[in-house]
Design a protein around this motif. Structure first.
Motif, mmCIF file in Angstrom:
data_model
loop_
_atom_site.group_PDB
_atom_site.id
_atom_site.type_symbol
_atom_site.label_atom_id
_atom_site.label_comp_id
_atom_site.label_asym_id
_atom_site.label_seq_id
_atom_site.Cartn_x
_atom_site.Cartn_y
_atom_site.Cartn_z
ATOM 1 N N VAL A 73 0.841 -1.206 0.000
ATOM 2 C CA VAL A 73 0.000 0.000 0.000
ATOM 3 C C VAL A 73 0.871 1.249 0.000
ATOM 4 C CG1 VAL A 73 -1.722 1.304 1.314
ATOM 5 C CG2 VAL A 73 -1.893 -1.187 1.154
ATOM 6 N N PHE A 74 1.956 1.197 0.736
ATOM 7 C CA PHE A 74 2.883 2.325 0.809
ATOM 8 C C PHE A 74 3.454 2.651 -0.572
ATOM 9 C CE2 PHE A 74 7.221 3.908 1.278
ATOM 10 C CZ PHE A 74 7.045 4.986 2.133
ATOM 11 N N CYS A 75 3.952 1.642 -1.252
ATOM 12 C CA CYS A 75 4.563 1.862 -2.567
ATOM 13 C C CYS A 75 3.523 2.263 -3.605
ATOM 14 C CB CYS A 75 5.296 0.597 -3.015
ATOM 15 S SG CYS A 75 6.723 0.162 -1.998
ATOM 16 N N ALA A 76 2.326 1.679 -3.511
ATOM 17 C CA ALA A 76 1.267 2.019 -4.463
ATOM 18 C C ALA A 76 0.882 3.490 -4.347
ATOM 19 C CB ALA A 76 0.053 1.126 -4.238
ATOM 20 N N ALA A 77 0.870 4.000 -3.132
ATOM 21 C CA ALA A 77 0.525 5.411 -2.934
ATOM 22 C C ALA A 77 1.573 6.334 -3.534
ATOM 23 C CB ALA A 77 0.366 5.697 -1.440
ATOM 24 N N LEU A 78 2.832 5.911 -3.477
ATOM 25 C CA LEU A 78 3.915 6.767 -3.970
ATOM 26 C C LEU A 78 4.013 6.770 -5.491
ATOM 27 C CD1 LEU A 78 6.784 6.038 -1.414
ATOM 28 C CD2 LEU A 78 5.151 7.914 -1.421
ATOM 29 N N VAL A 79 3.597 5.684 -6.137
ATOM 30 C CA VAL A 79 3.745 5.585 -7.596
ATOM 31 C C VAL A 79 2.426 5.821 -8.333
ATOM 32 C CG1 VAL A 79 5.703 4.009 -7.385
ATOM 33 C CG2 VAL A 79 3.377 3.083 -7.595
ATOM 34 N N SER A 80 1.393 6.247 -7.616
ATOM 35 C CA SER A 80 0.137 6.554 -8.291
ATOM 36 C C SER A 80 0.325 7.764 -9.196
ATOM 37 C CB SER A 80 -0.958 6.838 -7.262
ATOM 38 O OG SER A 80 -0.678 8.046 -6.560
ATOM 39 N N PRO A 81 -0.441 7.866 -10.285
ATOM 40 C CA PRO A 81 -0.279 9.002 -11.198
ATOM 41 C C PRO A 81 -0.421 10.353 -10.522
ATOM 42 C CG PRO A 81 -1.632 7.292 -12.210
ATOM 43 C CD PRO A 81 -1.424 6.880 -10.786
ATOM 44 N N SER A 82 -1.372 10.473 -9.582
ATOM 45 C CA SER A 82 -1.570 11.758 -8.897
ATOM 46 C C SER A 82 -0.363 12.113 -8.036
ATOM 47 C CB SER A 82 -2.830 11.698 -8.033
ATOM 48 O OG SER A 82 -3.981 11.508 -8.818
ATOM 49 N N ALA A 83 0.196 11.118 -7.350
ATOM 50 C CA ALA A 83 1.364 11.373 -6.510
ATOM 51 C C ALA A 83 2.576 11.750 -7.352
ATOM 52 C CB ALA A 83 1.670 10.140 -5.655
ATOM 53 N N LEU A 84 2.794 11.033 -8.450
ATOM 54 C CA LEU A 84 3.933 11.348 -9.311
ATOM 55 C C LEU A 84 3.791 12.741 -9.920
ATOM 56 C CD1 LEU A 84 4.451 7.921 -11.126
ATOM 57 C CD2 LEU A 84 5.793 8.889 -9.257
ATOM 58 N N SER A 85 2.566 13.103 -10.309
ATOM 59 C CA SER A 85 2.332 14.446 -10.843
ATOM 60 C C SER A 85 2.610 15.502 -9.783
ATOM 61 C CB SER A 85 0.888 14.560 -11.342
ATOM 62 O OG SER A 85 0.596 15.885 -11.715
ATOM 63 N N ALA A 86 2.197 15.239 -8.536
ATOM 64 C CA ALA A 86 2.433 16.191 -7.446
ATOM 65 C C ALA A 86 3.917 16.342 -7.167
ATOM 66 C CB ALA A 86 1.699 15.731 -6.197
ATOM 67 N N VAL A 87 4.648 15.237 -7.199
ATOM 68 C CA VAL A 87 6.092 15.298 -6.968
ATOM 69 C C VAL A 87 6.774 16.095 -8.073
ATOM 70 C CG1 VAL A 87 8.205 13.932 -6.867
ATOM 71 C CG2 VAL A 87 6.172 13.180 -5.621
ATOM 72 N N ARG A 88 6.394 15.828 -9.323
ATOM 73 C CA ARG A 88 6.991 16.561 -10.456
ATOM 74 C C ARG A 88 6.717 18.054 -10.345
ATOM 75 N NH1 ARG A 88 5.275 12.012 -13.556
ATOM 76 N NH2 ARG A 88 3.335 13.112 -14.049
#
Length: 279
Positions: free
Chosen positions: A47-62
């Motif tokens: 669950v931890f890794c899935a949250a970090l690699v979700s499209p919304s999370a990756l977009s927020a990080v970028r």
């Protein structure tokens, strides 16, 4: 060499003060940070890794990295220029310039965001002109960058001004008498003297830029996958009761804080060692 204590308190009093300081740090800093990591991993690493690699999370990080990548270099240039102007020159309005540098510290980040909306929003002062030329600032990346630049502006300047005032202008004046140009004087004398203070200011500026919430929240529009930075994405997840995902993303900001703290300590220790060698 044996170093005597600079205070006259007894050993029990000193240990009591140290204990109270450690207790306060543990309760208000370390314990909440530890709780973030515990909650993030409560439902397992999947669950931890899935949250970090979700499209919304990756977009927020970028988006967060992009805003910081623009704001920090701009504030580095502005901070060095402002510190140079304040410490190396005497001019009318110097006190006003110092006050303006400190303005983002005094103004609420939410107010700072509202100012940009007032200026560049659809009904703002420049809104109609921007709309006629198909330029979008609010609810887009430019607005996020403007808000981030504003709230992080003082960090570099405020680190350099006391340092440059303490160093004085003797070396620069000597370089001028020897025929050095302004750029040569800055590159060979001023920059080597301020480089560690400059690095320290850049670290603090970057940490604040990546963690800014209030001003960015106002100008972003909270568009998931488009204008949500990492702090805003965490808020959205938390409001949607996706607690594990929210805490998982929060660990990224926690790791950034720890990294900044470690680099800050390393810079301070290295600077102290260099100063001791000179003495």
């Amino acid at each position: 060499m044996h170093h005597r204590s600079a205070t006259t308190e007894s050993a029990p009093v000193r240990w009591l003060l140290i204990g109270l300081a450690l207790l306060a740090l543990s309760l208000f800093l370390l314990l909440p940070l530890l709780a973030v990591f515990v909650e993030a991993l409560r439902r397992g690493t999947d669950v931890f890794c899935a949250a970090l690699v979700s499209p919304s999370a990756l977009s927020a990080v970028r988006l967060t990295l992009t805003a910081a990548a623009v704001a920090v270099p701009l504030n580095t240039v502005f901070g060095v220029a402002a510190a140079w102007a304040v410490t190396k020159h005497q001019f009318r309005g110097r006190a006003l310039l110092l006050s303006l540098i400190d303005l983002p510290f005094a103004v609420s980040p939410v107010i700072a965001g509202l100012v940009w909306v007032l200026l560049f929003g659809a009904r703002g002062w420049f809104g109609p002109w921007l709309a006629d030329h198909n330029i979008q600032i609010i609810f887009e990346l430019p607005g996020i960058i403007l808000a981030t630049v504003f709230v992080t502006f003082p960090f570099v300047a405020r680190e350099l001004i006391p340092l440059m005032e303490a160093q004085g202008s003797d070396q620069e004046m000597a370089a001028v008498t020897l025929g050095a140009s302004g750029w040569q004087m800055f590159r060979r004398i001023t920059l080597p003297n301020i480089k560690w203070g400059l690095l320290y200011g850049v670290l603090l500026c970057n940490a604040r830029a990546m963690g800014e919430f209030g001003a960015v929240s106002v100008v972003s529009g909270h568009i998931r996958g488009k204008t949500n930075t990492l702090p805003l994405h965490i808020e959205v997840l938390y409001n949607e009761y996706q607690f594990s995902a929210a805490f998982a993303c929060a660990t990224l900001l926690g790791l950034l804080a720890l990294l900044t703290l470690g680099l800050k300590s390393a810079v301070e220790q290295f600077t102290h060692q260099r100063a001791s060698r000179r003495i």
